[in-house]
Design an enzyme around this catalytic site. Structure first.
Site, PDB file in Angstrom:
ATOM      1  N   CYS A  33       0.828  -1.203   0.000  1.00 25.79           N
ATOM      2  CA  CYS A  33       0.000   0.000   0.000  1.00 25.79           C
ATOM      3  C   CYS A  33       0.866   1.257   0.000  1.00 25.79           C
ATOM      4  CB  CYS A  33      -0.918  -0.051   1.225  1.00 25.79           C
ATOM      5  SG  CYS A  33      -1.743   1.491   1.596  1.00 25.79           S
ATOM      6  N   CYS A  36      -0.063   3.980   2.555  1.00 32.27           N
ATOM      7  CA  CYS A  36       0.303   3.535   3.909  1.00 32.27           C
ATOM      8  C   CYS A  36       1.754   3.911   4.203  1.00 32.27           C
ATOM      9  CB  CYS A  36       0.149   2.017   4.044  1.00 32.27           C
ATOM     10  SG  CYS A  36      -1.534   1.424   3.817  1.00 32.27           S
TER      11      CYS A  36
END
Length: 113
Positions: A33, A36
């Site tokens: 991600c 993230c």
């Protein structure tokens, strides 16, 4: 990775989050991600600066799908703030530090300048 951030798992979730005596910000994330990874340094800063008032924890959703599913985490990054075992706030998506601090303000003591 900051030493102020606690890494939690499905197995440690109850102890580390639900039974915590202070609010816990749980970052639901995964290795793949991008957003993230963008907010990780921001969360490390917040974890260091607010360690007395807030615990910052990370839960890898790929390794720990049970908790992510239990709290209906559909997209990541999702940040959930738990207070006294309950979800008090849900933040979805990457945010900058000023916005995150504003969102977390209710869980932190107000600093007078």
């Amino acid at each position: 990775m900051s030493e102020n951030i606690k890494h939690i798992t499905d197995a440690s979730f109850d102890t580390d989050v639900l039974k915590s005596d202070k609010p816990v910000l749980v970052d639901f994330w995964a290795e793949w991600c991008g957003p993230c990874k963008m907010i990780a340094p921001i969360l490390s800063e917040i974890a260091g600066e607010q360690a007395d008032h807030l615990t910052v924890a990370k839960l890898n959703v790929d390794d720990n799908p049970e908790i992510a599913q239990k709290f209906s985490v559909m997209s990541i990054p999702t940040l959930l703030v738990f207070e006294k075992g309950q979800v008090s706030k849900r933040l979805v998506g990457a945010k900058g530090k000023p916005q995150l601090m504003q969102e977390l303000g209710e869980f932190l003591p107000h600093v007078s300048h």
